[in-house]
Scaffold this motif. Structure first.
Motif, PDB file in Angstrom:
ATOM      1  N   ASP A  67       0.824  -1.214   0.000  1.00  0.00           N
ATOM      2  CA  ASP A  67       0.000   0.000   0.000  1.00  0.00           C
ATOM      3  C   ASP A  67       0.866   1.275   0.000  1.00  0.00           C
ATOM      4  O   ASP A  67       1.621   1.505   0.947  1.00  0.00           O
ATOM      5  N   ARG A  69       0.192   4.305   0.635  1.00  0.00           N
ATOM      6  CA  ARG A  69      -0.018   5.212   1.770  1.00  0.00           C
ATOM      7  C   ARG A  69       0.814   4.775   2.969  1.00  0.00           C
ATOM      8  O   ARG A  69       1.414   5.587   3.670  1.00  0.00           O
ATOM      9  N   GLU A  70       0.862   3.458   3.197  1.00  0.00           N
ATOM     10  CA  GLU A  70       1.679   2.953   4.299  1.00  0.00           C
ATOM     11  C   GLU A  70       3.159   3.203   4.035  1.00  0.00           C
ATOM     12  O   GLU A  70       3.916   3.562   4.929  1.00  0.00           O
ATOM     13  N   GLU A 107      -2.994   2.718 -11.336  1.00  0.00           N
ATOM     14  CA  GLU A 107      -2.324   2.886 -10.035  1.00  0.00           C
ATOM     15  C   GLU A 107      -1.557   4.212  -9.972  1.00  0.00           C
ATOM     16  O   GLU A 107      -1.411   4.812  -8.898  1.00  0.00           O
ATOM     17  N   GLU A 110      -4.221   6.861  -9.411  1.00  0.00           N
ATOM     18  CA  GLU A 110      -4.625   6.787  -8.006  1.00  0.00           C
ATOM     19  C   GLU A 110      -3.586   7.474  -7.099  1.00  0.00           C
ATOM     20  O   GLU A 110      -3.928   8.226  -6.187  1.00  0.00           O
ATOM     21  N   GLN A 114      -4.173  10.624  -4.724  1.00  0.00           N
ATOM     22  CA  GLN A 114      -4.000  10.523  -3.267  1.00  0.00           C
ATOM     23  C   GLN A 114      -2.985  11.526  -2.729  1.00  0.00           C
ATOM     24  O   GLN A 114      -3.059  11.955  -1.583  1.00  0.00           O
ATOM     25  N   THR A 127       5.898   2.473  -8.030  1.00  0.00           N
ATOM     26  CA  THR A 127       4.601   2.417  -8.720  1.00  0.00           C
ATOM     27  C   THR A 127       4.801   2.580 -10.230  1.00  0.00           C
ATOM     28  O   THR A 127       4.142   1.890 -11.027  1.00  0.00           O
TER      29      THR A 127
END
Lengths: 224, 254
Positions: A67, A69-70, A107, A110, A114, A127
């Motif tokens: 992830d 964000r993590e 991705e 996204e 984000q 990514t």
């Protein structure tokens, strides 16, 4: 994987803005800590095994699908210097912009959505590697190589170092870089199974302190 | 405490809580073997505890665990009587020193031990984990001195992780000495400096009013973290100048 895609992503001319950064070399040159090819090599080795290893592990983990964000939070926790966090996000944003145009992928869309101010560069790199059909090892190699080629190229301009000598430094670092890439992939796999706390957190005190001083210089050749 | 061929295992535990009248009590103090605990006179609402090294060490093979908790309402200051020396053991095994700190809401911990000196031939791994509640306050200082005067250092690895209300705000490892990662003493690492240290300051008000980043040419920086915390990092030729730099940087935050 496509070897040609790897060359595109790893190319210093890929329009992701990396050429404007010295990876801390400008501050080290000013402080008299890098004066020649020998001290440049020592600088690069130190960087490779500390912040370089952390960045490569984050990139490998992102390429494996951990992830973002993590990973971005883990990158924040491993980057105490606010100047370096800002640089990492700016470079991340530029990389995502270039990668979306090069390898359109949901991705990447996204990630851009984000992190409007940019995700940490290694997270963006991992990514982008996924979008390009590349794997964690490719992402780790790109991250590690950029982490040492940036300072080497910068020192050619800052000190007037012979470009042949600077390139020879990079060639001498190759075996260490191969080992570091393998370690980064293993760290990325641990992050996938055990969470981002499993990522390395090695720090280089003078890179952090030097980055804070450098960010406040009125005139400088490189952005960081 | 248990002693085996491999080394000494020792645990120390300190618990402080508010007494409900603005003061701090120490209901639970447990030391053993190489680490003794002394209660000393505190200032105002604060309780003070000193860690006293009753034996030398940690030596190779030893494993010390120190835990301290400031529960709700407590203000706890922990210091140490003199520097800690990491020493080589007989079989060159690694020694471990684990520190676990917990600070509850409406509590403050001042963790201010004297420096850790990495003696030639020693091999020590230190881990420090700090867990804070959202309104907890902390001052944590750690100083590492690489070798006694004029001496090569031992091997030292130190990892500090800090969690506030379940979020990791700092995760940092420093490795130095023979056998550590290549370049640890080069221009990106310590560049010949023999003392390195940091002070971590956590205050809930930093969430809305973070301190300004600053740096000192002698080798120090104040860095606001991504969270209600600021880190002072410094390098210096020796322990005395390191402390002076850390104090100067810290004073700019007061």
């Amino acid at each position: 994987m496509s070897r040609a895609a790897l060359l595109v992503l790893a190319d210093g001319r890929f329009p992701a803005g990396g050429h404007a950064h010295s990876g801390g070399a400008e501050a080290a040159v000013k402080a008299g800590r890098i004066t020649d090819a020998v001290s440049l090599e020592q600088f690069c080795r130190g960087r490779l095994h500390t912040s370089g290893a952390v960045a490569a592990s984050l990139a490998a983990a992102a390429a494996l699908g951990v992830d973002p964000r993590e990973l971005d939070r883990a990158a924040d926790a491993r980057t105490p210097s606010p100047a370096l966090r800002l640089v990492a996000r700016r470079l991340g944003r530029q990389l995502v912009r270039a990668a979306r145009a090069t390898w359109p992928h949901p991705e990447l869309d996204e990630l851009a959505h984000q992190f409007p101010k940019g995700a940490h560069q290694p997270v963006a790199l991992g990514t982008a590697a996924r979008a390009a059909g590349l794997g964690p090892q490719d992402a780790a190699y790109c991250s590690l190589y950029e982490g040492v080629s940036g300072p080497a190229t910068a020192v050619v301009r800052l000190l007037g170092l012979d470009p042949f000598d600077a390139t020879a430094v990079l060639a001498r670092l190759a075996p260490a870089l191969d080992r570091a890439a393998q370690d980064a992939v293993e760290a990325g796999q641990r992050a996938l199974s055990d969470g981002p706390e499993a990522l390395p957190a090695r720090s280089a005190p003078l890179l952090e302190i030097g980055a804070e001083a450098h960010a406040k210089w009125p005139v400088r050749l490189f952005a960081s | 405490m248990t002693t085996s061929a491999a080394g000494v295992r020792a645990r120390v535990s300190i618990v402080a809580r508010g007494d409900g009248r603005g003061g701090t009590v120490l209901p639970d103090l447990e030391g053993e073997g190489p680490l003794a605990i002394r209660r000393t006179r505190g200032l105002g609402a604060e309780a003070r505890v000193m860690l006293v090294g009753a034996m030398s060490g940690p030596l190779g093979g030893d494993h010390f665990t120190v835990s301290a908790r400031a529960a709700r309402g407590a203000r706890l200051r922990v210091g140490s009587a003199g520097a800690t020396l990491a020493l080589p053991g007989q079989d060159r095994a690694e020694a471990r020193y684990d520190v676990r700190l917990t600070v509850d809401d409406d509590a403050e911990l001042l963790w201010l031990p004297e420096p850790l000196i990495s003696v030639r031939g020693s091999d020590l791994s230190v881990t420090t984990r700090v867990d804070l509640a959202a309104t907890a306050r902390l001052v944590l200082r750690e100083e590492q001195v690489l070798g006694r005067s004029g001496e090569e250092p031992g091997r030292l690895t130190s990892r500090l992780t800090v969690w506030i209300a379940g979020d990791c705000v700092l995760d940092q490892e420093l490795a130095c000495g023979p056998g550590a990662v290549e370049g640890w003493d080069g221009p990106a690492g310590l560049a010949g400096h023999r003392a390195v240290g940091q002070v971590l300051l956590i205050r809930p008000e930093f969430a809305t009013d973070p301190p300004t980043a600053r740096s000192w040419e002698e080798g120090a920086a104040v860095m606001p973290l991504a969270g209600p915390a600021a880190l002072v990092t410094a390098v210096a030729p020796d322990a005395l100048r390191l402390r002076r730099l850390l104090d100067t940087a810290l004073a700019s935050l007061e």
